[in-house]
Design a protein around this motif. Structure first.
Motif, short mmCIF file in Angstrom:
data_model
loop_
_atom_site.label_atom_id
_atom_site.label_comp_id
_atom_site.label_asym_id
_atom_site.label_seq_id
_atom_site.Cartn_x
_atom_site.Cartn_y
_atom_site.Cartn_z
N LEU A 51 -8.71 -10.21 0.57
CA LEU A 51 -7.46 -11.18 0.53
C LEU A 51 -6.27 -9.98 0.25
CD1 LEU A 51 -8.13 -15.11 -0.09
CD2 LEU A 51 -8.70 -13.70 2.06
N VAL A 52 -5.34 -10.48 1.26
CA VAL A 52 -3.95 -9.24 0.83
C VAL A 52 -3.67 -10.72 -0.84
CG1 VAL A 52 -1.75 -9.30 0.80
CG2 VAL A 52 -3.04 -9.12 2.56
N MET A 53 -3.33 -9.63 -1.75
CA MET A 53 -2.96 -10.42 -2.93
C MET A 53 -1.22 -10.29 -3.72
SD MET A 53 -6.70 -9.67 -5.08
CE MET A 53 -7.74 -8.97 -4.15
N GLY A 54 -1.14 -10.82 -5.29
CA GLY A 54 0.26 -10.43 -6.10
C GLY A 54 0.11 -8.96 -5.38
N THR A 55 -0.65 -8.11 -5.91
CA THR A 55 -0.30 -6.41 -6.29
C THR A 55 -1.96 -5.62 -5.40
OG1 THR A 55 -1.19 -6.32 -8.21
CG2 THR A 55 1.20 -7.33 -8.09
N ARG A 56 -2.09 -5.94 -5.36
CA ARG A 56 -3.81 -6.08 -4.80
C ARG A 56 -4.31 -6.35 -2.92
NH1 ARG A 56 -7.72 -9.40 -8.55
NH2 ARG A 56 -6.85 -8.12 -10.01
N SER A 57 -4.33 -4.59 -2.36
CA SER A 57 -3.79 -4.06 -1.08
C SER A 57 -4.86 -5.20 -0.46
CB SER A 57 -4.65 -3.31 -0.85
OG SER A 57 -5.51 -2.55 -1.34
N GLY A 58 -5.77 -5.67 -0.61
CA GLY A 58 -7.61 -6.05 0.10
C GLY A 58 -7.72 -4.68 1.16
N MET B 22 1.42 -8.11 -1.43
CA MET B 22 2.74 -8.51 -1.79
C MET B 22 3.84 -8.17 -2.71
SD MET B 22 2.15 -10.82 0.57
CE MET B 22 3.32 -12.47 0.78
N LEU B 23 3.89 -7.90 -3.62
CA LEU B 23 4.97 -6.82 -4.54
C LEU B 23 5.09 -5.64 -3.33
CD1 LEU B 23 6.56 -6.28 -6.63
CD2 LEU B 23 4.12 -4.90 -7.69
N GLY B 24 3.76 -5.03 -2.90
CA GLY B 24 4.25 -3.59 -2.05
C GLY B 24 5.32 -3.90 -0.76
N LEU B 25 4.33 -4.71 0.17
CA LEU B 25 4.63 -5.17 1.35
C LEU B 25 6.05 -6.18 1.06
CD1 LEU B 25 1.65 -7.20 2.96
CD2 LEU B 25 3.35 -4.99 3.69
N ALA B 26 7.16 -6.52 0.00
CA ALA B 26 7.71 -7.45 0.32
C ALA B 26 8.74 -7.33 -1.68
CB ALA B 26 7.65 -9.20 0.02
N GLY B 27 8.29 -6.71 -2.34
CA GLY B 27 9.03 -6.50 -3.73
C GLY B 27 8.57 -7.57 -4.71
N LEU C 187 -1.38 2.15 -7.04
CA LEU C 187 -0.89 1.91 -5.69
C LEU C 187 -1.50 0.81 -4.96
CD1 LEU C 187 0.88 2.22 -3.73
CD2 LEU C 187 -1.14 4.05 -2.66
N LEU C 188 -2.64 1.13 -5.02
CA LEU C 188 -3.63 0.50 -4.10
C LEU C 188 -4.08 -1.80 -5.23
CD1 LEU C 188 -6.48 1.66 -2.45
CD2 LEU C 188 -4.23 1.21 -1.87
N ASN C 189 -4.14 -1.47 -6.56
CA ASN C 189 -3.98 -2.21 -7.20
C ASN C 189 -2.67 -2.80 -8.58
OD1 ASN C 189 -7.22 -3.32 -8.18
ND2 ASN C 189 -7.42 -0.70 -8.71
N ALA D 122 -0.05 13.26 0.75
CA ALA D 122 0.55 12.90 0.08
C ALA D 122 -0.04 13.47 -1.80
CB ALA D 122 0.78 11.23 -0.74
N GLY D 123 -0.65 14.13 -2.23
CA GLY D 123 -1.21 15.23 -3.31
C GLY D 123 -1.31 14.09 -4.40
N MET D 124 -2.02 12.61 -4.27
CA MET D 124 -2.12 11.81 -4.89
C MET D 124 -3.20 11.64 -5.53
SD MET D 124 -0.10 8.38 -2.93
CE MET D 124 0.04 7.38 -4.55
N SER D 125 -3.12 11.54 -6.64
CA SER D 125 -4.46 11.46 -7.79
C SER D 125 -4.80 10.21 -7.42
CB SER D 125 -3.88 11.90 -9.06
OG SER D 125 -3.71 10.82 -9.38
N THR D 126 -6.58 10.75 -8.05
CA THR D 126 -7.44 9.03 -7.48
C THR D 126 -6.96 7.79 -8.86
OG1 THR D 126 -9.45 10.65 -7.46
CG2 THR D 126 -9.77 8.33 -8.21
N ASP D 127 -6.00 8.80 -9.93
CA ASP D 127 -5.67 6.96 -10.99
C ASP D 127 -4.21 6.95 -9.97
OD1 ASP D 127 -7.62 7.27 -13.01
OD2 ASP D 127 -6.00 8.53 -13.84
#
Length: 399
Positions: A235-242, A273-278, A266-268, A256-261
């Motif tokens: 599921l979509v969660m508070g700060t996790r993507s699902g 909801m935080l990522g989508l709506a702030g 980002l995903l956790n 994007a050159g992003m590292s594993t960490d």
């Protein structure tokens, strides 16, 4: 023998605790230590003398357990080890090794530590609390109750990921599921409310806290659940993507050159909801929607769309559904989420009565109309009581 159990839920910077009678279900005291390791810790203890709130440093989990004992001594009830049956501990990841609770000895401690590779954010602090509590109560049985063990009944076709089998076996890659103590408690309570034996009931349970999961339960046994190897899936969660296309990770690494960490964070911690709506709190989301924020509106729609998707899928797996149950934060308190996530499922016999659904639910509540084919319920979860009950049952079997 005493039926009192001290339940400890130890996080990376917090210890949540409760003293319960595991037979009657009575809560005798409850408390929370937060900001462990920071300059000033926040402490709340509620017992027979009312609520006590303190701010003082708590340097580590050892000091946290010592502070808890001081709070019981000063503000009650008196915590005499002779009056306790056990100390119950929440442990997030039990892997394939623990299909039920376990009395903690050095070997079990080592196994929990080894399983930290599967739950690096959760098992280590769980273990810190266990070790501190075992030193504080050396003569009491300590019982680990695992979030994953309720889902040990998943069939291979449910828990197996379609990757190279040898890689999966070597690294323990499979679906484990989480929130097991909550799903177990709600399963039992729902059967009681329906006046049936759990073995005769099929339910879909949506645990909608900041971390959220949904589980299909057939005859008291978990047969499908949304969280997977880690609590990130589903599921979509508070700060996790699902749920997300795994190739998004490779794309972010290459483009994007992003590292594993960085992708992990980002995903956790910066998605959902935080990522989508702030904002990760549903109350803030509703306020933003009322103010005309279209990003917040979309976030809520995505959240409920994903939830409805799982309800329909789990209905198909179960074949017959006796109840759909909401629990935890948004499940117990957000009537909009409950309504939107089930709207359009009337052909499946699932309906929500708008009057019964209205507002927060602090007690077990039926929110479906009379005569509905599927009963829709709100059942406040009680993970601490479930841990206490499982601890008592475990030490009784070991006796």
């Amino acid at each position: 023998m005493s039926s009192k159990v001290l339940v400890i839920n130890s996080g990376s910077s917090s210890i949540k605790y409760q003293l319960l009678d595991g037979v009657s279900g009575e809560s005798l005291a409850t408390g929370l230590l937060e900001r462990i390791g920071q300059p000033v810790g926040a402490i709340k203890h509620e017992g027979p003398q009312g609520k006590t709130v303190l701010e003082q440093p708590v340097v580590d989990h050892e000091a946290g357990i010592a502070t808890i004992l001081e709070l019981f001594a000063a503000h009650g009830p008196q915590l005499d080890p002779k009056d306790l049956a056990a100390v119950g501990h929440r442990v997030v990841q039990g892997g394939a090794r623990f299909s039920g609770p376990a009395v903690i000895d050095d070997e079990v401690e080592s196994a929990i530590e080894e399983l930290s590779t599967l739950a690096p954010l959760h098992n280590p602090p769980n273990l810190d609390g266990i070790r501190a509590a075992r030193r504080a109560f050396p003569d009491l049985p300590h019982v680990a109750v695992f979030d994953t063990s309720f889902h040990a009944t998943l069939a291979p076709e449910s828990y197996t990921y379609a990757i190279d089998r040898d890689v999966a076996r070597e690294h323990g890659i499979r679906r484990y599921g989480f929130h097991g103590t909550s799903h177990a408690y709600v399963t039992q309570r729902t059967a009681e409310l329906l006046g049936k034996d759990p073995a005769d009931v099929n339910v879909i349970i949506a645990h909608l806290g900041n971390g959220a999961s949904i589980t299909a339960v057939r005859g008291g046994r978990s047969v499908e659940t949304s969280m997977g190897l880690t609590p990130l899936e589903g599921l979509v969660m508070g700060t996790r993507s699902g749920d997300i296309d795994p190739a998004v990770i490779f794309h972010l690494q290459r483009v994007a050159g992003m590292s594993t960490d960085e992708i992990d964070a980002l995903l956790n911690r910066r998605s959902g909801m935080l990522g989508l709506a702030g904002a990760s709190d549903m109350r803030d989301i509703h306020d933003a929607i009322a103010a005309g924020d279209q990003d917040a509106r979309l976030a809520l729609d995505v959240y409920c769309h994903r939830l409805k998707h799982y309800v329909g899928a789990y209905y198909a797996h179960l074949g017959r559904v006796d109840a759909v149950v909401f629990t935890a934060g948004a499940g117990e308190n957000d009537d909009v989420v409950r309504e939107l996530s089930l709207t359009g499922l009337e052909r499946l016999g699932i309906q929500v009565d708008p009057v019964r659904n209205e507002g927060r639910k602090k007690t077990d509540t039926v929110i479906s109309p009379d005569g509905a084919e599927v009963t829709v319920l709100v059942v406040p979860t009680n993970e601490e009581l479930e841990i206490a009950r499982e601890a008592l049952a475990t030490i009784a079997r070991e006796a």
